[in-house]
Design a protein around this motif. Structure first.
Motif, PDB file in Angstrom:
ATOM      1  N   TRP A  56       0.818  -1.212   0.000  1.00 50.09           N
ATOM      2  CA  TRP A  56       0.000   0.000   0.000  1.00 50.09           C
ATOM      3  C   TRP A  56       0.855   1.267   0.000  1.00 50.09           C
ATOM      4  O   TRP A  56       0.414   2.318  -0.458  1.00 50.09           O
ATOM      5  CB  TRP A  56      -0.911   0.004   1.221  1.00 50.09           C
ATOM      6  N   SER A  57       2.066   1.180   0.501  1.00 48.00           N
ATOM      7  CA  SER A  57       2.906   2.376   0.600  1.00 48.00           C
ATOM      8  C   SER A  57       3.430   2.841  -0.749  1.00 48.00           C
ATOM      9  O   SER A  57       3.995   3.933  -0.843  1.00 48.00           O
ATOM     10  CB  SER A  57       4.087   2.111   1.534  1.00 48.00           C
ATOM     11  N   SER A  58       3.266   2.034  -1.800  1.00 45.57           N
ATOM     12  CA  SER A  58       3.799   2.415  -3.112  1.00 45.57           C
ATOM     13  C   SER A  58       2.700   2.787  -4.102  1.00 45.57           C
ATOM     14  O   SER A  58       2.957   2.858  -5.314  1.00 45.57           O
ATOM     15  CB  SER A  58       4.637   1.267  -3.680  1.00 45.57           C
ATOM     16  N   LEU A  59       1.478   3.016  -3.610  1.00 45.25           N
ATOM     17  CA  LEU A  59       0.399   3.424  -4.516  1.00 45.25           C
ATOM     18  C   LEU A  59       0.763   4.746  -5.197  1.00 45.25           C
ATOM     19  O   LEU A  59       1.363   5.629  -4.582  1.00 45.25           O
ATOM     20  CB  LEU A  59      -0.908   3.591  -3.741  1.00 45.25           C
ATOM     21  N   SER A 118      -4.857  11.493  10.004  1.00 42.11           N
ATOM     22  CA  SER A 118      -4.665  10.048  10.175  1.00 42.11           C
ATOM     23  C   SER A 118      -4.172   9.418   8.879  1.00 42.11           C
ATOM     24  O   SER A 118      -3.315   8.520   8.895  1.00 42.11           O
ATOM     25  CB  SER A 118      -5.987   9.394  10.608  1.00 42.11           C
ATOM     26  N   PHE A 119      -4.690   9.888   7.757  1.00 41.31           N
ATOM     27  CA  PHE A 119      -4.251   9.394   6.450  1.00 41.31           C
ATOM     28  C   PHE A 119      -2.766   9.665   6.263  1.00 41.31           C
ATOM     29  O   PHE A 119      -1.992   8.795   5.860  1.00 41.31           O
ATOM     30  CB  PHE A 119      -5.063  10.079   5.352  1.00 41.31           C
ATOM     31  N   GLY A 120      -2.344  10.906   6.593  1.00 45.55           N
ATOM     32  CA  GLY A 120      -0.945  11.273   6.417  1.00 45.55           C
ATOM     33  C   GLY A 120      -0.002  10.595   7.379  1.00 45.55           C
ATOM     34  O   GLY A 120       1.210  10.517   7.137  1.00 45.55           O
ATOM     35  N   ALA A 121      -0.560  10.070   8.498  1.00 50.36           N
ATOM     36  CA  ALA A 121       0.285   9.407   9.488  1.00 50.36           C
ATOM     37  C   ALA A 121       0.641   7.978   9.102  1.00 50.36           C
ATOM     38  O   ALA A 121       1.461   7.337   9.768  1.00 50.36           O
ATOM     39  CB  ALA A 121      -0.408   9.418  10.849  1.00 50.36           C
ATOM     40  N   ALA A 122       0.037   7.469   8.019  1.00 52.91           N
ATOM     41  CA  ALA A 122       0.279   6.081   7.633  1.00 52.91           C
ATOM     42  C   ALA A 122       1.743   5.848   7.247  1.00 52.91           C
ATOM     43  O   ALA A 122       2.370   4.882   7.690  1.00 52.91           O
ATOM     44  CB  ALA A 122      -0.647   5.693   6.484  1.00 52.91           C
ATOM     45  N   CYS A 123       2.300   6.730   6.433  1.00 51.10           N
ATOM     46  CA  CYS A 123       3.699   6.609   6.023  1.00 51.10           C
ATOM     47  C   CYS A 123       4.113   7.905   5.332  1.00 51.10           C
ATOM     48  O   CYS A 123       3.276   8.768   5.035  1.00 51.10           O
ATOM     49  CB  CYS A 123       3.925   5.410   5.095  1.00 51.10           C
ATOM     50  N   VAL A 178      -0.848  14.949   1.439  1.00 53.92           N
ATOM     51  CA  VAL A 178      -1.761  15.613   2.371  1.00 53.92           C
ATOM     52  C   VAL A 178      -1.359  17.067   2.524  1.00 53.92           C
ATOM     53  O   VAL A 178      -0.203  17.380   2.809  1.00 53.92           O
ATOM     54  CB  VAL A 178      -1.751  14.911   3.744  1.00 53.92           C
ATOM     55  N   THR A 179      -2.319  17.965   2.340  1.00 55.29           N
ATOM     56  CA  THR A 179      -2.063  19.388   2.540  1.00 55.29           C
ATOM     57  C   THR A 179      -1.738  19.648   4.006  1.00 55.29           C
ATOM     58  O   THR A 179      -2.262  18.966   4.894  1.00 55.29           O
ATOM     59  CB  THR A 179      -3.300  20.209   2.143  1.00 55.29           C
ATOM     60  N   LEU A 180      -0.876  20.615   4.252  1.00 53.91           N
ATOM     61  CA  LEU A 180      -0.541  20.965   5.631  1.00 53.91           C
ATOM     62  C   LEU A 180      -1.808  21.121   6.456  1.00 53.91           C
ATOM     63  O   LEU A 180      -2.753  21.790   6.053  1.00 53.91           O
ATOM     64  CB  LEU A 180       0.265  22.265   5.659  1.00 53.91           C
ATOM     65  N   PHE A 181      -1.824  20.494   7.613  1.00 57.70           N
ATOM     66  CA  PHE A 181      -3.022  20.459   8.445  1.00 57.70           C
ATOM     67  C   PHE A 181      -2.718  21.039   9.809  1.00 57.70           C
ATOM     68  O   PHE A 181      -1.703  20.733  10.413  1.00 57.70           O
ATOM     69  CB  PHE A 181      -3.498  19.007   8.598  1.00 57.70           C
ATOM     70  N   PHE A 182      -3.610  21.906  10.290  1.00 53.38           N
ATOM     71  CA  PHE A 182      -3.446  22.519  11.595  1.00 53.38           C
ATOM     72  C   PHE A 182      -4.694  22.249  12.425  1.00 53.38           C
ATOM     73  O   PHE A 182      -5.806  22.464  11.952  1.00 53.38           O
ATOM     74  CB  PHE A 182      -3.242  24.029  11.462  1.00 53.38           C
ATOM     75  N   PRO A 183      -4.543  21.765  13.658  1.00 56.64           N
ATOM     76  CA  PRO A 183      -5.729  21.541  14.501  1.00 56.64           C
ATOM     77  C   PRO A 183      -6.543  22.815  14.652  1.00 56.64           C
ATOM     78  O   PRO A 183      -5.992  23.913  14.747  1.00 56.64           O
ATOM     79  CB  PRO A 183      -5.120  21.102  15.844  1.00 56.64           C
ATOM     80  N   ALA A 184      -7.856  22.679  14.672  1.00 55.79           N
ATOM     81  CA  ALA A 184      -8.737  23.853  14.681  1.00 55.79           C
ATOM     82  C   ALA A 184      -8.516  24.729  15.898  1.00 55.79           C
ATOM     83  O   ALA A 184      -8.664  25.936  15.833  1.00 55.79           O
ATOM     84  CB  ALA A 184     -10.196  23.394  14.614  1.00 55.79           C
ATOM     85  N   TRP A 185      -8.167  24.127  17.045  1.00 56.17           N
ATOM     86  CA  TRP A 185      -8.020  24.945  18.257  1.00 56.17           C
ATOM     87  C   TRP A 185      -6.672  25.654  18.300  1.00 56.17           C
ATOM     88  O   TRP A 185      -6.428  26.454  19.176  1.00 56.17           O
ATOM     89  CB  TRP A 185      -8.227  24.094  19.501  1.00 56.17           C
ATOM     90  N   LEU A 186      -5.770  25.367  17.366  1.00 54.52           N
ATOM     91  CA  LEU A 186      -4.486  26.059  17.312  1.00 54.52           C
ATOM     92  C   LEU A 186      -4.417  27.029  16.144  1.00 54.52           C
ATOM     93  O   LEU A 186      -3.622  27.952  16.138  1.00 54.52           O
ATOM     94  CB  LEU A 186      -3.340  25.047  17.181  1.00 54.52           C
ATOM     95  N   THR A 187      -5.231  26.796  15.139  1.00 56.38           N
ATOM     96  CA  THR A 187      -5.173  27.601  13.925  1.00 56.38           C
ATOM     97  C   THR A 187      -6.044  28.838  14.067  1.00 56.38           C
ATOM     98  O   THR A 187      -7.205  28.723  14.434  1.00 56.38           O
ATOM     99  CB  THR A 187      -5.672  26.785  12.726  1.00 56.38           C
ATOM    100  N   PRO A 188      -5.523  30.026  13.776  1.00 54.62           N
ATOM    101  CA  PRO A 188      -6.388  31.210  13.785  1.00 54.62           C
ATOM    102  C   PRO A 188      -7.433  31.099  12.677  1.00 54.62           C
ATOM    103  O   PRO A 188      -7.098  31.051  11.508  1.00 54.62           O
ATOM    104  CB  PRO A 188      -5.417  32.369  13.534  1.00 54.62           C
TER     105      PRO A 188
END
Length: 305
Positions: free
Chosen positions: A11-14, A33-38, A45-55
């Motif tokens: 799966w890591s070579s798709l 979670s998708f980006g944490a797979a490998c 995955v586009t840069l992701f910021f938790p909602a409670w930390l992101t302005p």
């Protein structure tokens, strides 16, 4: 003759194009979670910021149901959440941290900006709340401060994570002063007290310890005013724990930022943001240190998203 060994799919070579197609079918909340797979999956995955930390600045459009919109200073773009809330005519009464709370008559909806879960809070028995405020732990306050006598209610989260029914404080005396709070700024927890911003910089304070003893908001003698002319005003607690307010003149200019000198109980003008970004104009007024150079020492105002 020896049978060939079945190889497990790698799966890591798709191909990245296929991974992007899969990603488009998933909600934003599952992208981390998708980006944490490998490492390979994380590359799409586009840069992701938790909602409670992101302005974020949030708004809602009532188009048969409620469409949620937000502004991201990182991308300098407006976004709309793909899932709509079945909440026609609802209004924001809180957008603090990961809590997004909307009020309808006798009904409150709470959306978790991280998981996307939406559920109803305990029903309201006396009119509706103008604001809902969370203390960051297990307490939630409903506040009615704009028209009519002020009312305050408290709900506590139980061990199962559910909110108990609202516990209403006794109403104020018939001849008590009515509060006309700024309609666009949430009450703010500061130093264990709940502050409401009134016209021209006056403050009203609610002490939870008196909730069961005819607790209600009391208008402070000081500060008396900002000493500055303004059309709009938003109260917030800074990232340094200071009670502050951002003031806008007619049509948005000039812009002034003031902080409360708690020794003298007077508003003092702030000359610099110290490399921070200030986002305001909705119930999400907040100040944050920014790693994005072009956002530093700037005020972002969401008049209409």
């Amino acid at each position: 003759m020896k049978e060939p060994t079945m190889m497990a799919p790698d799966w890591s070579s798709l191909p990245k194009d296929l991974l992007r197609l899969v990603l488009e079918l998933l909600p934003w909340s599952s992208h981390p979670s998708f980006g944490a797979a490998c490492r390979h999956w994380r590359s799409v995955v586009t840069l992701f910021f938790p909602a409670w930390l992101t302005p974020l600045l949030l708004s809602a459009a009532d188009v048969g149901s409620t469409n949620l919109r937000f502004y991201s200073p990182y991308y300098h773009k407006n976004f709309e959440v793909s899932t709509t809330l079945e909440a026609p005519s609802a209004k924001f009464c809180c957008a603090t941290g990961r809590h997004l709370t909307l009020c309808q008559v006798s009904r409150i909806l709470e959306a978790d900006l991280v998981t996307g879960d939406v559920h109803e809070l305990p029903p309201i028995w006396y009119a509706w709340f103008h604001f809902v405020v969370y203390d960051g732990a297990d307490r939630m306050f409903g506040v009615h401060t704009i028209a009519g006598p002020p009312r305050t209610a408290l709900a506590i989260r139980d061990d199962d994570g559910e909110w108990d029914d609202w516990d209403y404080a006794a109403p104020p005396a018939y001849d008590a002063k009515r509060l006309e709070s700024s309609p666009n700024t949430n009450p703010v927890f500061h130093g264990g007290l709940l502050y409401v911003l009134l016209d021209d910089g006056k403050l009203a304070v609610y002490d939870e310890s008196r909730h069961g003893d005819n607790g209600h908001f009391e208008i402070l003698d000081k500060p008396e005013s900002y000493g500055l002319q303004c059309e709009d005003r938003y109260l917030f607690e800074s990232d340094d724990g200071e009670l502050m307010s951002v003031l806008f003149g007619r049509r948005g200019t000039p812009v002034h930022i003031v902080k409360l000198n708690e020794q003298e109980m007077e508003w003092e003008k702030v000359e610099t943001l110290g490399g921070r970004a200030l986002l305001t104009g909705t119930l999400t007024t907040l100040m944050r240190k920014s790693k994005v150079k072009w956002t530093r020492n700037k005020v972002f105002f969401a008049e209409a998203l």
